[in-house]
Design a protein around this motif. Structure first.
Motif, mmCIF file in Angstrom:
data_model
loop_
_atom_site.group_PDB
_atom_site.id
_atom_site.type_symbol
_atom_site.label_atom_id
_atom_site.label_comp_id
_atom_site.label_asym_id
_atom_site.label_seq_id
_atom_site.Cartn_x
_atom_site.Cartn_y
_atom_site.Cartn_z
ATOM 1 N N HIS A 138 0.827 -1.204 0.000
ATOM 2 C CA HIS A 138 0.000 0.000 0.000
ATOM 3 C C HIS A 138 0.867 1.262 0.000
ATOM 4 O O HIS A 138 0.506 2.262 -0.647
ATOM 5 C CB HIS A 138 -0.900 -0.003 1.245
ATOM 6 C CG HIS A 138 -1.833 1.151 1.330
ATOM 7 N ND1 HIS A 138 -3.005 1.229 0.603
ATOM 8 C CD2 HIS A 138 -1.786 2.302 2.063
ATOM 9 C CE1 HIS A 138 -3.625 2.372 0.872
ATOM 10 N NE2 HIS A 138 -2.911 3.039 1.766
ATOM 11 N N PHE A 139 1.992 1.199 0.699
ATOM 12 C CA PHE A 139 2.875 2.354 0.776
ATOM 13 C C PHE A 139 4.045 2.267 -0.209
ATOM 14 O O PHE A 139 5.004 3.033 -0.113
ATOM 15 C CB PHE A 139 3.366 2.539 2.209
ATOM 16 C CG PHE A 139 2.257 2.914 3.164
ATOM 17 C CD1 PHE A 139 1.513 4.058 2.970
ATOM 18 C CD2 PHE A 139 1.952 2.103 4.244
ATOM 19 C CE1 PHE A 139 0.485 4.410 3.833
ATOM 20 C CE2 PHE A 139 0.926 2.439 5.119
ATOM 21 C CZ PHE A 139 0.189 3.602 4.911
ATOM 22 N N GLY A 140 3.965 1.316 -1.154
ATOM 23 C CA GLY A 140 4.871 1.308 -2.294
ATOM 24 C C GLY A 140 6.179 0.571 -2.148
ATOM 25 O O GLY A 140 7.042 0.677 -3.024
ATOM 26 N N LYS A 196 6.295 5.610 -0.192
ATOM 27 C CA LYS A 196 6.029 6.650 0.799
ATOM 28 C C LYS A 196 6.543 6.198 2.162
ATOM 29 O O LYS A 196 6.181 5.116 2.636
ATOM 30 C CB LYS A 196 4.525 6.924 0.887
ATOM 31 C CG LYS A 196 3.927 7.445 -0.412
ATOM 32 C CD LYS A 196 2.421 7.599 -0.295
ATOM 33 C CE LYS A 196 1.809 8.087 -1.600
ATOM 34 N NZ LYS A 196 0.330 8.195 -1.503
ATOM 35 N N ARG A 197 7.383 7.022 2.755
ATOM 36 C CA ARG A 197 7.874 6.719 4.100
ATOM 37 C C ARG A 197 6.684 6.666 5.046
ATOM 38 O O ARG A 197 5.827 7.561 5.030
ATOM 39 C CB ARG A 197 8.872 7.794 4.536
ATOM 40 C CG ARG A 197 9.683 7.396 5.758
ATOM 41 C CD ARG A 197 10.872 8.314 5.943
ATOM 42 N NE ARG A 197 11.716 7.821 7.020
ATOM 43 C CZ ARG A 197 12.075 8.545 8.080
ATOM 44 N NH1 ARG A 197 11.644 9.783 8.206
ATOM 45 N NH2 ARG A 197 12.848 8.037 9.000
ATOM 46 N N SER A 198 6.624 5.639 5.879
ATOM 47 C CA SER A 198 5.391 5.388 6.616
ATOM 48 C C SER A 198 5.634 4.848 8.017
ATOM 49 O O SER A 198 6.603 4.133 8.268
ATOM 50 C CB SER A 198 4.518 4.377 5.857
ATOM 51 O OG SER A 198 4.340 4.755 4.514
ATOM 52 N N GLN A 236 15.556 -2.297 2.610
ATOM 53 C CA GLN A 236 15.669 -1.005 3.284
ATOM 54 C C GLN A 236 14.407 -0.160 3.098
ATOM 55 O O GLN A 236 14.455 1.053 2.862
ATOM 56 C CB GLN A 236 16.911 -0.242 2.802
ATOM 57 C CG GLN A 236 18.218 -0.963 3.114
ATOM 58 C CD GLN A 236 19.449 -0.179 2.717
ATOM 59 O OE1 GLN A 236 19.475 0.492 1.687
ATOM 60 N NE2 GLN A 236 20.479 -0.245 3.538
ATOM 61 N N ASP A 237 13.254 -0.842 3.204
ATOM 62 C CA ASP A 237 11.979 -0.136 3.125
ATOM 63 C C ASP A 237 11.886 0.916 4.220
ATOM 64 O O ASP A 237 12.274 0.670 5.367
ATOM 65 C CB ASP A 237 10.809 -1.122 3.305
ATOM 66 C CG ASP A 237 10.748 -2.174 2.207
ATOM 67 O OD1 ASP A 237 11.347 -1.954 1.143
ATOM 68 O OD2 ASP A 237 10.088 -3.203 2.433
ATOM 69 N N GLN A 238 11.348 2.054 3.891
ATOM 70 C CA GLN A 238 11.205 3.147 4.854
ATOM 71 C C GLN A 238 9.835 3.067 5.546
ATOM 72 O O GLN A 238 8.984 3.945 5.392
ATOM 73 C CB GLN A 238 11.394 4.489 4.157
ATOM 74 C CG GLN A 238 12.816 4.728 3.681
ATOM 75 C CD GLN A 238 13.788 4.793 4.858
ATOM 76 O OE1 GLN A 238 13.673 5.643 5.725
ATOM 77 N NE2 GLN A 238 14.750 3.880 4.878
ATOM 78 N N PHE A 274 14.461 -6.565 14.687
ATOM 79 C CA PHE A 274 14.415 -5.678 13.521
ATOM 80 C C PHE A 274 14.417 -4.218 13.957
ATOM 81 O O PHE A 274 13.647 -3.813 14.823
ATOM 82 C CB PHE A 274 13.178 -5.980 12.665
ATOM 83 C CG PHE A 274 13.153 -7.380 12.126
ATOM 84 C CD1 PHE A 274 13.907 -7.732 11.021
ATOM 85 C CD2 PHE A 274 12.380 -8.358 12.741
ATOM 86 C CE1 PHE A 274 13.890 -9.027 10.525
ATOM 87 C CE2 PHE A 274 12.354 -9.651 12.262
ATOM 88 C CZ PHE A 274 13.117 -9.994 11.148
ATOM 89 N N GLY A 275 15.278 -3.433 13.317
ATOM 90 C CA GLY A 275 15.412 -2.027 13.679
ATOM 91 C C GLY A 275 14.234 -1.170 13.288
ATOM 92 O O GLY A 275 14.100 -0.048 13.756
ATOM 93 N N ASN A 276 13.366 -1.696 12.397
ATOM 94 C CA ASN A 276 12.194 -0.920 11.990
ATOM 95 C C ASN A 276 10.908 -1.496 12.585
ATOM 96 O O ASN A 276 9.810 -1.270 12.072
ATOM 97 C CB ASN A 276 12.067 -0.892 10.457
ATOM 98 C CG ASN A 276 11.714 -2.255 9.886
ATOM 99 O OD1 ASN A 276 12.011 -3.289 10.480
ATOM 100 N ND2 ASN A 276 11.073 -2.269 8.736
ATOM 101 N N THR A 277 11.053 -2.253 13.676
ATOM 102 C CA THR A 277 9.890 -2.868 14.319
ATOM 103 C C THR A 277 9.981 -2.660 15.821
ATOM 104 O O THR A 277 10.982 -3.026 16.444
ATOM 105 C CB THR A 277 9.827 -4.379 14.015
ATOM 106 O OG1 THR A 277 9.831 -4.578 12.594
ATOM 107 C CG2 THR A 277 8.557 -5.000 14.584
ATOM 108 N N GLY A 278 8.937 -2.069 16.383
ATOM 109 C CA GLY A 278 8.886 -1.845 17.821
ATOM 110 C C GLY A 278 7.724 -2.595 18.453
ATOM 111 O O GLY A 278 6.798 -3.032 17.765
ATOM 112 N N PHE A 279 7.764 -2.743 19.766
ATOM 113 C CA PHE A 279 6.702 -3.439 20.481
ATOM 114 C C PHE A 279 6.426 -2.771 21.820
ATOM 115 O O PHE A 279 7.352 -2.422 22.560
ATOM 116 C CB PHE A 279 7.080 -4.908 20.725
ATOM 117 C CG PHE A 279 6.180 -5.602 21.714
ATOM 118 C CD1 PHE A 279 4.851 -5.824 21.420
ATOM 119 C CD2 PHE A 279 6.672 -5.997 22.951
ATOM 120 C CE1 PHE A 279 4.012 -6.434 22.355
ATOM 121 C CE2 PHE A 279 5.846 -6.615 23.887
ATOM 122 C CZ PHE A 279 4.512 -6.828 23.574
#
Length: 247
Positions: free
Chosen positions: A124-126, A154-156, A183-185, A210-215
């Motif tokens: 959805h965000f490309g 789109k950075r999301s 390296q998806d943003q 993962f550096g782009n995943t928080g909990f």
């Protein structure tokens, strides 16, 4: 009107919270929200608590999103359980879950998988290739063809609210690993919600891995959504998210 003004005030408070954490100006981001509609989460939906949660997240759309909205998706088990509900904003948030989600979306009261939602959000965000739109049986009879729709990257920021353990752990790890390699943003912030004191070891694992995943664990959702803006922001904003926003 008062609700809109309150939400705008909440957005200003979020901007101040980010400023104190080192973000001088919030970067322009698309904001997405994935809501678990598995059977075990039904009580929270019908009690209106997840609606309140969604309202508390609208200021994030106001602060980050150029269109001042949050894109809402629901998910349960399998690819068919993922559904794009539509955008929520300062004008339509009241009763959004009851009006648009409860007993209305595909996958309602199903199981819990994460990977298909993550894939759909990335598309959805490309970031995961084009969206494929199938014509369907009757569409084919009318001469329609499958479509491949390219989507701009789109950075999301995507916030995912879930109450249950998923059945697709390996597939979820693969989707996140491939996203990291590309390296998806996109930053995924999982909210693990349980009033029974449940733990979320898998969400903790992917949050660490993962550096782009928080909990974030939320043990009392009613209490969480009843906090002040400052208290809620303090729970959601951490060093990893700030580092990603600065990147």
């Amino acid at each position: 009107m008062a609700l809109t003004l309150n939400l705008e005030k909440s957005a200003r408070t979020l901007v101040l919270s980010l400023e104190k954490a080192g973000i001088a100006k919030p970067p322009a981001l698309e904001v997405g929200f994935g809501l678990d509609v598995s059977g075990s989460f039904e009580d929270e939906h019908r009690a209106g608590i997840t609606d309140r949660l969604l309202t508390r997240l609208v200021p994030w759309g106001l602060a980050f999103d150029p269109d001042k909205k949050v894109e809402v998706f629901t998910f349960s088990s399998g690819a068919a359980g993922v559904h794009e509900v539509g955008a929520v904003d300062a004008g339509n948030h009241d009763g959004y879950v009851a009006k648009n989600i409860i007993a209305k979306v595909p996958g309602w009261n199903g199981g819990t998988d994460y990977s298909h939602l993550l894939e759909r959000m990335l598309k959805h965000f490309g970031w995961a290739g084009p969206i494929e739109k199938k014509a369907g049986f009757f569409g084919r009879l009318m001469g329609q063809k499958d479509e491949v729709i390219p989507v701009a990257k789109k950075r999301s920021l995507v916030i995912v609210a879930t109450d249950g353990d998923n059945t697709d752990k390996e597939r979820t790890l693969r989707v996140l690993r491939e996203s990291e390699q590309r390296q998806d943003q996109v930053y995924f912030l999982f909210l693990g919600i349980s009033n029974q004191g449940s733990s979320f070891p898998f969400l903790e694992r992917i949050g660490d891995q993962f550096g782009n995943t928080g909990f974030k664990a939320i043990h009392n959702l009613r209490q969480f959504v009843g906090q002040s803006d400052e208290e809620l922001n303090a729970q959601l904003i951490d060093e990893e998210l700030i580092a990603w926003l600065k990147g």
